[in-house]
Structure formats: structure tokens, C-alpha cells
Design an enzyme around this catalytic site. Structure first.
Site, short mmCIF file in Angstrom:
data_model
loop_
_atom_site.label_atom_id
_atom_site.label_comp_id
_atom_site.label_asym_id
_atom_site.label_seq_id
_atom_site.Cartn_x
_atom_site.Cartn_y
_atom_site.Cartn_z
N ASP A 1 0.89 -1.16 0.00
CA ASP A 1 0.00 0.00 0.00
C ASP A 1 0.92 1.21 0.00
OD1 ASP A 1 -2.25 1.66 0.21
OD2 ASP A 1 -2.15 1.64 2.39
N GLU B 1 -1.37 -1.47 -4.70
CA GLU B 1 -2.61 -0.74 -4.89
C GLU B 1 -2.38 0.38 -5.90
OE1 GLU B 1 -5.57 1.95 -2.23
OE2 GLU B 1 -4.98 0.01 -1.38
N ASP C 1 -2.44 0.77 6.99
CA ASP C 1 -1.62 0.63 5.78
C ASP C 1 -1.12 -0.80 5.60
OD1 ASP C 1 -1.18 3.74 5.20
OD2 ASP C 1 -0.92 3.36 7.34
#
Length: 156
Positions: A7, A67, A140
Site C-alpha cells: 500500500d 494498490e 496501511d
């Protein structure tokens, strides 16, 4: 197969490393790469690169799931996240690891079965899927594990 989920962010880059063995997914490690505002942007990106290199060398993932930026409210934040993504993508390419990019909607769909699931639903499913005792923190890291799970579910 070892999968590294990421992330991306400049201040905090979450990571989650899982192992896929048949239909079984097992959490190996998760956490965050944190940088501080008192460093220049270049130094922060370098720190992400260096810590990511250590993780890759230690755990030897066969795939990286990251992501993608699909929607943003703040252009300044989107640019900084894009810079971190660039460092991560370049590092994976340098180490010859295939990268799979997923939108937040795709990750939520893969983890919860519903593309509009909220953060707490995703976190609860990450805990359930990986048979963890508690929800991974910070957010996260949980998001990075979710990206890795999405990638694992996409493997044919």
C-alpha cells in the site's frame, strides 16, 4: 508462492507478505516503512527503496501486488503516492519480480466479495482469511495484506 502486497505512500508504505500454498494463505510478515517530514522528498523515496530492497532480499517474493491510484481527493497527495509507487515499481522491475496492480475496488471485491466494502470490513476479512488473532495494524499494513490476498486470489 510468496506474495508481497504494498500500500504505497511517502510517509507510510504498508507491506504485507503472504504465502499461497494451494488454497491456503498464510501471513508471513506485515508492517510499515515510515519516513519523516524532516527529510527531503528524495531522501524519503530513497528510504522506501532501501527498506523495500531488504524485504525483497529476505523474503524473496515471486509476485508483488500494489494498490493502484484510481481516485484521489487531493492532487498533492496523489503525486506523492505516485512517486512512492514509481520507486516500488522500479525496484520490482530491477529485481525481476512481476508486479500486479489492483484498484481499491478490485481489492475490496477480492477480499470481501463487495467492491464498496468499508475499511473495517476489509480488515475483518483479512484477519479471517489469514487466520490472524487480531486485525493487522496500522491500516496501511492491513491494506497491503489485502492487496496480497487479491493477488493470491487472481493466480490461476
Amino acid at each position: 508462492m510468496i506474495i508481497l502486497g504494498i500500500d504505497p505512500g511517502t510517509a507510510i508504505t504498508g507491506y504485507g507478505i503472504i504465502e499461497k500454498n494451494g488454497d491456503i494463505l498464510k501471513m508471513i510478515k506485515y508492517g510499515c516503512i515510515k519516513t519523516t517530514k524532516d527529510h527531503s522528498s528524495a531522501e524519503r523515496l530513497y528510504q522506501i527503496d532501501q527498506q523495500l530492497t531488504k524485504l525483497i532480499r529476505q523474503y524473496k517474493p515471486k509476485q508483488v501486488a500494489i494498490e493502484d491510484i484510481f481516485f484521489f481527493k487531493n492532487l498533492k497527495t496523489a503525486i506523492k503516492v505516485s512517486q512512492a509507487r514509481g520507486v516500488i515499481l522500479a525496484q520490482a522491475a530491477r529485481m525481476k519480480i512481476p508486479v500486479f496492480e489492483y484498484t481499491p475496488l478490485q481489492i475490496k471485491q477480492a477480499v470481501t466479495g463487495y467492491g464498496r466494502a468499508d475499511k473495517s470490513q476489509v480488515q475483518k476479512m483479512v484477519k479471517l482469511i489469514l487466520s490472524l488473532k487480531e486485525i493487522p495494524k496500522p491500516d496501511d499494513a492491513a491494506d497491503a495484506l489485502a492487496a496480497a490476498i487479491c493477488c493470491a486470489h487472481s493466480i490461476r
